[in-house]
Structures are given as structure tokens and as C-alpha cells.
Scaffold this motif. Sequence first.
Motif, mmCIF file in Angstrom:
data_model
loop_
_atom_site.group_PDB
_atom_site.id
_atom_site.type_symbol
_atom_site.label_atom_id
_atom_site.label_comp_id
_atom_site.label_asym_id
_atom_site.label_seq_id
_atom_site.Cartn_x
_atom_site.Cartn_y
_atom_site.Cartn_z
ATOM 1 N N PRO A 193 -33.953 11.545 15.311
ATOM 2 C CA PRO A 193 -34.493 11.480 14.132
ATOM 3 C C PRO A 193 -33.443 12.420 13.107
ATOM 4 C CG PRO A 193 -36.254 11.407 15.472
ATOM 5 C CD PRO A 193 -35.151 11.635 16.329
ATOM 6 N N GLU A 194 -32.968 13.541 13.932
ATOM 7 C CA GLU A 194 -32.417 14.481 13.137
ATOM 8 C C GLU A 194 -30.970 13.813 12.825
ATOM 9 O OE1 GLU A 194 -35.453 16.157 15.154
ATOM 10 O OE2 GLU A 194 -33.862 15.000 16.099
ATOM 11 N N LYS A 195 -30.301 13.083 13.610
ATOM 12 C CA LYS A 195 -28.935 12.431 13.249
ATOM 13 C C LYS A 195 -29.029 11.306 12.367
ATOM 14 C CE LYS A 195 -27.206 13.483 18.025
ATOM 15 N NZ LYS A 195 -26.524 13.113 19.214
ATOM 16 N N LEU A 196 -30.155 10.794 12.391
ATOM 17 C CA LEU A 196 -30.650 9.686 11.297
ATOM 18 C C LEU A 196 -30.631 10.307 9.745
ATOM 19 C CD1 LEU A 196 -33.080 7.377 13.254
ATOM 20 C CD2 LEU A 196 -30.373 6.937 12.806
ATOM 21 N N ASP A 197 -31.482 11.238 9.721
ATOM 22 C CA ASP A 197 -31.506 12.121 8.589
ATOM 23 C C ASP A 197 -30.031 12.612 8.013
ATOM 24 O OD1 ASP A 197 -34.187 11.558 8.659
ATOM 25 O OD2 ASP A 197 -34.710 13.715 9.264
ATOM 26 N N GLN A 198 -29.368 13.210 8.966
ATOM 27 C CA GLN A 198 -28.176 13.772 8.573
ATOM 28 C C GLN A 198 -27.256 12.445 7.719
ATOM 29 O OE1 GLN A 198 -25.853 16.212 11.151
ATOM 30 N NE2 GLN A 198 -27.733 16.641 12.354
ATOM 31 N N MET A 199 -27.133 11.244 8.407
ATOM 32 C CA MET A 199 -26.586 10.266 7.993
ATOM 33 C C MET A 199 -26.840 9.507 6.601
ATOM 34 S SD MET A 199 -24.151 10.799 9.967
ATOM 35 C CE MET A 199 -23.006 9.452 9.434
ATOM 36 N N ILE A 200 -28.299 9.722 6.482
ATOM 37 C CA ILE A 200 -28.959 9.218 5.272
ATOM 38 C C ILE A 200 -28.374 10.277 4.295
ATOM 39 C CG2 ILE A 200 -30.926 9.185 4.034
ATOM 40 C CD1 ILE A 200 -30.818 6.962 5.801
ATOM 41 N N ASP A 201 -28.135 11.387 4.396
ATOM 42 C CA ASP A 201 -27.731 12.375 3.464
ATOM 43 C C ASP A 201 -26.479 12.217 3.222
ATOM 44 O OD1 ASP A 201 -30.122 13.757 3.428
ATOM 45 O OD2 ASP A 201 -29.532 15.292 4.855
ATOM 46 N N ARG A 202 -25.698 11.720 4.099
ATOM 47 C CA ARG A 202 -24.267 11.307 3.877
ATOM 48 C C ARG A 202 -23.786 9.862 3.411
ATOM 49 N NH1 ARG A 202 -20.438 14.540 6.655
ATOM 50 N NH2 ARG A 202 -21.118 16.235 7.814
ATOM 51 N N GLY A 203 -24.987 9.273 3.027
ATOM 52 C CA GLY A 203 -24.741 7.896 2.377
ATOM 53 C C GLY A 203 -25.106 6.794 2.956
ATOM 54 N N ALA A 204 -25.889 6.796 3.909
ATOM 55 C CA ALA A 204 -26.381 5.480 5.115
ATOM 56 C C ALA A 204 -27.609 4.953 4.091
ATOM 57 C CB ALA A 204 -26.757 6.153 6.290
ATOM 58 N N THR A 205 -27.579 3.770 3.889
ATOM 59 C CA THR A 205 -28.531 3.084 3.338
ATOM 60 C C THR A 205 -29.957 3.190 4.191
ATOM 61 O OG1 THR A 205 -27.115 1.393 2.499
ATOM 62 C CG2 THR A 205 -29.301 1.047 2.248
ATOM 63 N N GLY A 206 -29.850 3.162 5.397
ATOM 64 C CA GLY A 206 -31.052 3.359 6.075
ATOM 65 C C GLY A 206 -30.682 3.625 7.480
ATOM 66 N N GLY A 207 -31.589 4.271 8.306
ATOM 67 C CA GLY A 207 -31.549 4.743 9.720
ATOM 68 C C GLY A 207 -32.614 4.225 10.597
ATOM 69 N N PHE A 208 -32.242 3.780 11.971
ATOM 70 C CA PHE A 208 -33.137 3.226 12.821
ATOM 71 C C PHE A 208 -33.132 3.840 13.973
ATOM 72 C CE2 PHE A 208 -31.835 -0.008 9.524
ATOM 73 C CZ PHE A 208 -33.054 -0.310 8.975
ATOM 74 N N ASN A 218 -38.231 -3.899 12.281
ATOM 75 C CA ASN A 218 -38.182 -3.058 11.001
ATOM 76 C C ASN A 218 -36.656 -3.209 10.275
ATOM 77 O OD1 ASN A 218 -38.991 -1.179 9.292
ATOM 78 N ND2 ASN A 218 -38.239 0.605 10.563
ATOM 79 N N ALA A 219 -35.699 -3.250 11.055
ATOM 80 C CA ALA A 219 -34.479 -3.111 10.546
ATOM 81 C C ALA A 219 -34.246 -4.737 9.669
ATOM 82 C CB ALA A 219 -33.179 -3.118 11.392
ATOM 83 N N LEU A 220 -34.631 -5.703 10.337
ATOM 84 C CA LEU A 220 -34.586 -6.867 9.578
ATOM 85 C C LEU A 220 -35.460 -7.064 8.364
ATOM 86 C CD1 LEU A 220 -33.372 -9.819 9.926
ATOM 87 C CD2 LEU A 220 -35.209 -10.491 11.354
ATOM 88 N N LYS A 221 -36.510 -6.516 8.596
ATOM 89 C CA LYS A 221 -37.383 -6.495 7.315
ATOM 90 C C LYS A 221 -37.056 -5.882 6.282
ATOM 91 C CE LYS A 221 -42.320 -5.759 5.880
ATOM 92 N NZ LYS A 221 -43.688 -5.272 6.560
#
Length: 332
Positions: A193-208, A218-221
Amino acid sequence: MKALLLVDESQDKIAIREIEKPSPKKGEVLVQVKAAALNHRDQWCRIGMYPNIQYDTVLGSDGAGVVAEIGVGVDGSWLNKEVIINPNIHWGDDEAAQSAAYHILGMPTNGTFAEYVVVHADRLSEKPAHLNFSEAAALPLGGLTAFRATFTKGHVSKGNKVLVSGIGGGVAQFAFQFALVVGAEVCVTSGSPEKLDQMIDRGATGGFNYKEEAWSKNALKTTGGFDVIIDSAGGSSMNDYLRLIKSGGRLVHYGSTTGAPKNLDMFRLFWSQASIHGSTMGSDKEFGEMVKFVSENNIKPILSSVRDFDQIIAAFDEMHAGNQMGKLVVTF
């Protein structure tokens, strides 16, 4: 000079040793290595899971430094230049695939985990001016692999929805950055989860989180599916990707860290008109294009840590544990 060798007699299978400083022959240069970066292939060599293992070889595929000596026939303008090293050896003339003689710097050819390394002059590129030596050392192998996977194989362009798996890895992070630069909408996966949060901060639209059973649903929805999926895991995730790929989409695989899928949903594959593309490294032409792309777009590698060369075995252990977020770099 100091160098890290693959050895058979040590429990660690790697050891820092004093070896003779090499000299450049005709067409070659001697590079004083200022920084070198670790790749998973280095660890695979360490544990014997790489072809053509040869002990007493200097490991390391990624490096940046200064040209200290030149051999006969080398353009004198290279002397004292700050450079990065193209780790490709004998890619060949076919842009579609590497030749039978192809191998990568650092096994079986002595690599960059040393104070000096000899390479052919045509392996050099000038260090991008916006990168320091540690950042530049992290670029070659991961950047090249990601460039081919993202653009040559994935054809990622503005407006595409892209999923990049295993975002803790260096290639994945470059693919993420490259896709963002051209205007794609990029989501990522990780078990952290920490890595996902970091990439959201870097511009990722979503993290799974791929450790969650319903992550692909969840990703498809959430996204409606992806035009391109860039993956290094393979294994059981393949069927998740087939559920997530849009009609006519492209699955690009540059690794298989979790092995082969036990059951592949062939119906979804052919009905979706999707295509699966294998990708590894990239041609010399793509290396030049990648370096230009990075320079023009001011892209900087994500670094997990930078430490003295004497601490390189600890860096190997950290990579094996898989907790890093970004490239592991050692300096001389």
C-alpha cells in the motif's frame, strides 16, 4: 582496483576483491566508474538462476562515469567525457529481435561493479546533462527495457489507459514515467500500500493491491479496462490481465517472475482480439532514442538508496528482500 566478483567459494556467492585494472584495446575505452546500479539479473546471477554463469566475473550492467583512457582508433573527443554505458552486446541488425550472439554487460563480460570497466567505444552515450552520476547509472538497462516495452511493443500514446504491474521495480517505474510523459492515463499494481500511495503522489490515476482477491474486479469497475498492460510477473495474473484488457488491447511482458500461468483463458484472449507481446531489453537504436527521450523530457530515475561501493553486498540483500522503492545505486 576494487571489484565485485561472482565467486563459488563464498556463502554470499559475491565478494569484493582487488583485481588488475584493465586496459583498452583497439576500438575500446576505459571508463572510470563513478556510480553503478543494481538490477535483478545481478541477483539471479548470484543465486545461479541465469544462463552461462561464469565465476570470477565482475557483475553489473548499469554504470556512469568518465572516460579515462582510449584505445587505438577511438575518437579522441571521448576522452574525459561524462558517459553512460549501453549494456547491449551484439544485439545485431534486426530491430525485431536480438541476435544469437547477444548478451548483456556483466555476465559473462566483466561489468560495472568495479572502479574501472573496459567497453567498446560504440557502447558510450554522453551522460544526460540533467542527471547526476547516481541518477545516470540507474538509467541504461531499466530505461531501455521500459522504452521498448512501452513504445515499440505497447505503442502507448496520448489518451491510452495503461496498467503497469509491480511498480516497485525499476523497469516498471520507467514505463510509468514514460507513459505519463506522452499523456497516457496510468494505473499501477503493487503488493505494498505504501508503494501505491507513492505512485499516486507521482501521478498515477489509480493503484491496486494484487494481494487482494478482488483487485482485478475493482480495477475493471474503476477504470473500464486498459488499452495496454505492461507486466513482468506473468503467472496467475495473466487471467486477471485478460479480464482487464480492452478489445484490441496489448499485453506486454518483459519478465516472468511468478512463472507460467496454470490455466490461460484462451476464450477471453481470442474474443477480445487482444495480443500478447514478449519484450526484453532493446536495440542500440532504441537505446539512443531512449536517452534522447529522457533528456528532452527531463526524466529522472526514482532512486531507493545511494551508498558507498563497500556496502554493495547489503544492497544485494535489500534487493532480494524486495522492499526497495526505486533503484539501488553504489558510488565510488
